[in-house]
Design a protein around this motif. Structure first.
Motif, PDB file in Angstrom:
ATOM      1  N   ILE A 126      80.630  13.748  19.296  1.00  0.00           N
ATOM      2  CA  ILE A 126      80.696  15.519  19.118  1.00  0.00           C
ATOM      3  C   ILE A 126      80.347  15.589  20.542  1.00  0.00           C
ATOM      4  O   ILE A 126      80.208  15.474  21.131  1.00  0.00           O
ATOM      5  N   THR A 127      82.313  16.180  21.138  1.00  0.00           N
ATOM      6  CA  THR A 127      82.709  16.609  22.533  1.00  0.00           C
ATOM      7  C   THR A 127      82.134  18.016  22.776  1.00  0.00           C
ATOM      8  O   THR A 127      82.922  18.870  23.367  1.00  0.00           O
ATOM      9  N   ALA A 128      82.832  18.533  21.543  1.00  0.00           N
ATOM     10  CA  ALA A 128      82.823  20.105  20.987  1.00  0.00           C
ATOM     11  C   ALA A 128      82.894  20.528  20.004  1.00  0.00           C
ATOM     12  O   ALA A 128      83.023  20.143  19.018  1.00  0.00           O
ATOM     13  N   TRP A 129      82.261  22.311  20.075  1.00  0.00           N
ATOM     14  CA  TRP A 129      82.092  21.651  18.103  1.00  0.00           C
ATOM     15  C   TRP A 129      82.242  24.275  18.662  1.00  0.00           C
ATOM     16  O   TRP A 129      82.326  24.849  19.658  1.00  0.00           O
ATOM     17  N   ASN A 130      82.415  25.051  17.347  1.00  0.00           N
ATOM     18  CA  ASN A 130      82.147  26.117  18.021  1.00  0.00           C
ATOM     19  C   ASN A 130      80.984  27.227  17.074  1.00  0.00           C
ATOM     20  O   ASN A 130      80.438  26.735  16.942  1.00  0.00           O
ATOM     21  N   ALA A 131      81.244  28.240  17.334  1.00  0.00           N
ATOM     22  CA  ALA A 131      79.559  29.203  17.140  1.00  0.00           C
ATOM     23  C   ALA A 131      80.038  28.821  15.035  1.00  0.00           C
ATOM     24  O   ALA A 131      78.616  28.488  15.121  1.00  0.00           O
ATOM     25  N   ALA A 132      80.640  28.468  14.788  1.00  0.00           N
ATOM     26  CA  ALA A 132      80.207  28.668  13.094  1.00  0.00           C
ATOM     27  C   ALA A 132      79.678  27.358  12.459  1.00  0.00           C
ATOM     28  O   ALA A 132      79.225  26.662  11.903  1.00  0.00           O
ATOM     29  N   TYR A 133      80.577  25.886  13.270  1.00  0.00           N
ATOM     30  CA  TYR A 133      79.233  24.925  13.187  1.00  0.00           C
ATOM     31  C   TYR A 133      78.099  24.705  13.400  1.00  0.00           C
ATOM     32  O   TYR A 133      77.443  24.396  13.089  1.00  0.00           O
ATOM     33  N   GLU A 134      77.919  25.460  14.821  1.00  0.00           N
ATOM     34  CA  GLU A 134      76.497  25.499  15.207  1.00  0.00           C
ATOM     35  C   GLU A 134      75.480  26.323  14.382  1.00  0.00           C
ATOM     36  O   GLU A 134      74.448  26.314  13.961  1.00  0.00           O
ATOM     37  N   ASP A 135      76.107  27.129  13.671  1.00  0.00           N
ATOM     38  CA  ASP A 135      75.274  28.074  12.718  1.00  0.00           C
ATOM     39  C   ASP A 135      75.351  27.556  10.800  1.00  0.00           C
ATOM     40  O   ASP A 135      73.790  27.149  10.660  1.00  0.00           O
TER      41      ASP A 135
END
Length: 263
Positions: A126-135
């Motif tokens: 996983i090289t990048a993600w957004n805030a919604a995925y972190e939630d």
């Protein structure tokens, strides 16, 4: 073949002798390489190369086009272009399992405010993600970088097992999709530290890996059992940016429950 000949002639005209290891040009009336120079460097006859530029009704082999691409210092896009003009399949994207997602990919993920999304490399890091995925999956931000691999997390993180009510089905399907995507690169990817460790410590992974299932990706409904938000339904999509074909963007768009209620 007229377009192929025109393109080869244009590229020949933009390339100087010193750029291909020849002595500097002296006394030339036109800039660029001569036809005989291109033919010699590519290992083909001058007559054959001349016919190509003239658009004669001949069929160059893929090996000839590959040699011309090297000689004329074509980019990957240009190389694929001349292969396509001659009726051959384009070059496969070169594997780059070490590259991180570029900034513009991160910006794209960030604007998907209501859709958990992340980017994975060919080895499923996983090289990048957004805030919604972190939630949805908070551990993605805290796990060591060496373990931030989708396969590793699915098979080793208890949080993921609790998050996926259909964990057994989903984990096996992920393995089948990984094999399908890896294709001829599977031997190299299978020797990665993550796969080696999983084979050693995870009986579930070992059993799934040994099953040799192959399954292509399809968009589908996914259900998550979030510890705070409760049961969530998303439609699972995957895209590849045209300028980053080795990256896959995984996007979960809000979906409806089987009964029709929007989540």
């Amino acid at each position: 073949m007229n377009e192929l000949g025109t393109f080869l002639r244009a590229r020949r005209g933009r390339l100087g002798p010193t750029q291909v290891g020849l002595p500097p040009a002296t006394g030339r009336r036109k800039p660029g390489l001569r036809r005989e120079e291109v033919a010699t460097l590519a290992g083909i006859s001058v007559t054959w190369y001349t016919w190509l530029e003239q658009g004669r009704d001949i069929q160059p082999s893929r090996q000839v086009l590959d040699a011309l691409a090297r000689t004329l210092r074509l980019s990957s896009a240009e190389h694929s272009y001349i292969l396509g003009l001659a009726g051959y399949t384009a070059l496969p994207p070169a594997a780059d399992t070490a590259a991180d997602a570029p900034a513009h990919v991160q910006r794209l993920l960030d604007v998907l405010v209501s859709s958990p999304a992340y980017a994975v490399a060919p080895d499923w890091r996983i090289t990048a993600w957004n805030a919604a995925y972190e939630d949805l999956y908070p551990n993605v931000a805290t796990v060591p970088a060496a373990e931030r691999n989708l396969l590793w997390l699915v098979f080793t993180d208890p949080y993921v097992r609790d998050l996926l009510p259909d964990w057994e089905t989903t984990s096996r399907r992920f393995l089948a999709e990984f094999r399908a995507e890896a294709g001829p690169r599977l031997t190299d990817l299978a020797q990665s530290p993550v796969i080696t460790r999983l084979l050693q410590i995870s009986p579930d992974f070992r059993d799934g890996w040994g099953a040799h299932r192959i399954e292509g990706f399809t968009s589908r409904l996914r259900t998550f059992r979030h510890p705070r938000a409760g049961v969530l339904h998303f439609e699972h999509h995957r895209l590849a940016p045209a300028d980053q074909p080795n990256l896959h963007l995984v996007i979960y768009t809000p979906a409806t429950e089987p009964g029709g209620r929007t989540v």
